[in-house]
Design an enzyme around this catalytic site. Structure first.
Site, mmCIF file in Angstrom:
data_model
loop_
_atom_site.group_PDB
_atom_site.id
_atom_site.type_symbol
_atom_site.label_atom_id
_atom_site.label_comp_id
_atom_site.label_asym_id
_atom_site.label_seq_id
_atom_site.Cartn_x
_atom_site.Cartn_y
_atom_site.Cartn_z
ATOM 1 N N ASP A 496 -16.610 38.607 -42.648
ATOM 2 C CA ASP A 496 -15.466 38.456 -43.552
ATOM 3 C C ASP A 496 -14.389 39.456 -43.136
ATOM 4 O O ASP A 496 -14.436 40.626 -43.500
ATOM 5 C CB ASP A 496 -15.880 38.714 -44.994
ATOM 6 C CG ASP A 496 -14.767 38.375 -45.989
ATOM 7 O OD1 ASP A 496 -13.589 38.314 -45.560
ATOM 8 O OD2 ASP A 496 -15.066 38.180 -47.178
ATOM 9 N N HIS A 501 -9.825 44.231 -47.140
ATOM 10 C CA HIS A 501 -10.969 45.133 -47.202
ATOM 11 C C HIS A 501 -10.919 46.255 -46.163
ATOM 12 O O HIS A 501 -11.865 47.037 -46.082
ATOM 13 C CB HIS A 501 -12.258 44.334 -47.030
ATOM 14 C CG HIS A 501 -12.377 43.177 -47.966
ATOM 15 N ND1 HIS A 501 -12.515 43.336 -49.328
ATOM 16 C CD2 HIS A 501 -12.330 41.832 -47.752
ATOM 17 C CE1 HIS A 501 -12.568 42.142 -49.906
ATOM 18 N NE2 HIS A 501 -12.457 41.217 -48.977
#
Length: 715
Positions: A496, A501
């Site tokens: 991901d 993030h």
């Protein structure tokens, strides 16, 4: 052999069909059974004059060859009349390749208006006239004709290139609006000899760029079997290529509590313009940014007054659709990386079995099963669902359900089958339960659309796994685990790569001081807390997990998992210890009962690896072994599985189930003892004399098993 493409009963309206490409399209469609409306104003190459001669000649050619056609002499600015000719003659209309390939040698305001009026407005009027008829019949194919001038620009053709690129934007929008009605629209940019080029091209070039080298693409794009939509193609001289946009990674220049300046643009210009690691975008980047922020902010569980959440409604045309099967390969390094990403550490002795491939009990964490399925969202799998017409920029991952049918192998290949809720089923390549593949695990996403209405009431699909409220009492167990500052940076390596993030500037756009942790990372933390506390890290006891995502976690914060045991079901919720905020709720893990003989067999992992070896070295193994072995694996005193290793014929094979003939030797032993034998912890001869291993048939052949069972530590 594939059947030839036919258009029997289809009605095709071709503009500009009196010569060049249009004539070629008309003849080609008619030859394959279509009813053709041949439209041509009959003007000269400068757009002047009017004559019925050109259209009449093409109609005559079609009829002479046994085809059916009718002429139309109206301008495309009278689109209603063109379509009415088709309706009056054939009663319907289904295919509209729009060809207006004329230019002007000088530029004037009149030239500009004429070009845009004919190309853009004319295409709009013809398409609008046909659109409602296509919607009613749930079928339509439209081809817009752009050009290299529209894509790349061309000196002295500002009017022409503007109109031609405008057609591409028009086509892309029609593709979006028409998809749910089975109306597909594509754009071509042809290079071909025509009335425009015959006076400037040498004869050898005209021969190379024959018009018949363009029509095969047009016919395929217009056929009902073709589901290409919203695409752009260059075509000419027998060559066809699909074009798409490319975008640099770009740079974020706006930071929290800081102004944005032209100097910052200058200083980051190289990064802004660097096409290394470029992406292939399908939407506006700013909308992607907003989408990325929303996915992990927990809006699905906590809608604010400004943003309402509506559960995703599923069009009937999308329900039950199966997408293309995709193979997912992984090694034990990926399972180790995932374990580290969800907080496993060598500081804990019982974590080593998930972190070291040489460990005698090396295992894959059950929640690794989400990794292959994530690409459905990460790589646009939803966009290929026919009949699904939603705004992907507002799509949220609200809930997740994962169910395992057997322990995941520590390496291998899986197939992904996609079904809409969104359901993702993973099949092992080397087993034989589902079309030659064994169902390993099942993922179900529950998706939400933020601020989007118009979907009717919530889906009542009985297949949806519902979240459950936690018991109304103090938790039976609580486990706390602090994430590290680098937790998101580590977890993202499992697949991901959302910059939310890792990139502080990107996170700042969503109002976060630092990048946030992946929701599925918190999911993994909670799952392994249950696995350790209630199953002693025995992956064979893990059956399923269901969670609802509520709020994000910042790397470095402490996750606190609260658990309630009710039989083999462990209810749980997860909160941030420092703030008390709940991040996962309405969650539970179902464990296999220890007496349940249907739970996963460890020996299945070994046979899966044997399947690998037979696939890779089958002929060599058949030559060396020349025998058929049957295995009966027991669990709890009962036969739990049968396997046949055929290394006597063909290229060898592995089959789950008994051999159809008489095997050369049959072995019977428990799943636990089988694993001890192949791991070298139990000597086969001692097992035989102790009654743990039973064998019948030509026992001497068992010596040849070393060829396929050795080096288990590498499995």
């Amino acid at each position: 052999m594939f059947a030839p493409l036919r258009f029997d009963g289809k009605v095709v309206l071709i503009t500009g069909a009196g010569g060049g490409l249009g004539r070629e399209y008309a003849l080609a469609f008619a030859e394959r059974g279509a009813f053709v409306v041949v439209n041509d104003l009959g003007g000269d190459i400068k757009g002047g004059g009017k004559s019925s001669t050109a259209a009449d000649k093409v109609v005559a050619e079609i009829k002479a060859k046994g085809g059916t056609a009718v002429a139309n002499y109206d301008s495309v600015e009278n689109g209603e009349k063109l379509v009415q000719t088709a309706l009056d003659t054939f009663g319907r209309i289904g295919i509209v390749p729009i060809l207006r390939d004329r230019s002007f040698s000088r530029m004037s305001e009149l030239d500009w208006d004429l070009i845009n009026r004919v190309h853009l407005r004319g295409s709009f009027l013809v398409t609008r006239a046909a659109w409602d008829h296509m919607k009613k019949q749930k079928f339509g194919r439209i081809i817009m004709t752009s050009s290299a001038a529209g894509i790349y620009g061309n000196f002295g053709q500002a009017n022409y290139s503007t109109a031609k690129l405008g057609l591409l934007g028009f086509s892309n929008t029609l593709a979006i609006e028409g998809q749910k009605y089975n109306i597909y629209c594509n754009t071509i940019a042809p290079t071909a000899g025509s009335r425009l080029t015959q006076t400037v091209m040498a004869q050898d070039l005209l021969d190379f760029f024959k018009v018949e080298y363009v029509s095969p693409l047009v016919l395929w794009l217009c056929h009902e079997q073709c589901e290409e939509n919203g695409s752009l193609f260059e075509v000419g001289g027998g060559w066809i290529a699909k074009l798409r946009w490319e975008r640099t990674q770009g740079a974020i220049l706006r930071h929290q509590n800081q102004s944005m300046s032209p100097e910052a643009v200058r200083d980051h210009w190289d990064k802004i313009c660097n096409f290394q690691n470029a992406t292939k975008p399908a939407m506006n980047q700013l909308l992607e940014v907003l989408s990325a922020v929303d996915i992990d902010t927990g809006l699905a569980g906590n809608p604010t007054s400004a943003v309402a959440s509506t559960e995703l409604g599923i069009p009937l045309s999308a329900v039950g659709q199966k997408l293309a099967e995709v193979e997912f390969s992984y090694s034990n390094m990926q399972t180790i990386l995932y374990a580290l990403g969800v907080g496993m550490s060598t500081k804990e002795p019982d974590h080593l079995k998930f972190l070291y491939e040489g460990d005698s009990e090396f295992s894959c964490l059950p929640t690794f099963g989400v990794i292959p399925s994530q690409s459905v969202l990460a790589h646009g799998g939803l966009s290929t669902i026919k009949g699904l017409n939603i705004d992907y920029t507002r799509l949220l991952h609200g809930e997740h359900y994962l169910e395992l049918y057997k322990p995941l192998p520590t390496s291998g290949k899986l197939f992904r089958d996609f079904f809409f809720l969104l359901e993702v089923q993973l099949y092992s390549l080397y087993s034989h339960t589902y079309n030659g593949q064994e169902l390993v695990c099942y993922n179900q996403f529950t998706l939400f659309l933020v601020g989007m209405g118009g979907f009717g009431k919530k889906t009542s699909d009985k297949a949806k796994v519902a979240p459950l409220a936690i018991p109304n009492r103090a938790p039976d167990a609580v486990v706390t685990d602090q994430t590290t500052r680098d937790q998101a940076a580590l977890y993202r390596l499992s697949g991901d790569f959302n910059p939310l993030h890792i990139d502080p500037s990107f996170a700042a756009l969503g109002g976060y001081k630092t990048p946030i942790l992946h929701g599925l990372c918190s999911f993994g933390f909670a799952a392994r807390h249950v696995l350790k506390h209630y199953a002693n890290n025995d992956v064979s006891k893990f059956k399923s997990i269901k969670v609802r995502f509520v709020k994000p976690v910042l790397p470095g914060q402490t996750l606190q998992t609260e658990m309630w045991k009710e039989g083999s079901r462990i209810h749980l919720q997860c909160r941030i210890k420092e703030t008390g905020d709940v991040v996962l709720t309405s969650a539970y893990v179902d464990l296999q009962d220890i007496t349940d003989a249907t739970r996963g067999l460890q020996s299945d992992l070994v046979f899966a690896e044997i399947g690998h070896r037979i696939k890779d070295f089958g002929p060599e193994l058949v030559r060396k072994v020349n025998a058929v072995f049957q295995w009966e694996i027991t669990q709890g005193g009962r036969t739990a599985a049968q396997w046949t290793i055929n290394l006597k014929s063909g290229t060898g094979s592995l089959q789950k189930g008994p051999y159809s003939g008489k095997p050369d030797v049959t072995f019977t032993l428990s799943d636990e003892d089988f694993m001890k034998v192949v791991q070298g912890k139990l000597d086969p001869q001692k097992a035989f004399f102790a009654g743990k291993l039973k064998a019948k048939g030509n026992i001497m052949l068992s010596q040849k098993l070393e060829t396929i069972l050795k080096d288990y530590a590498k499995f």
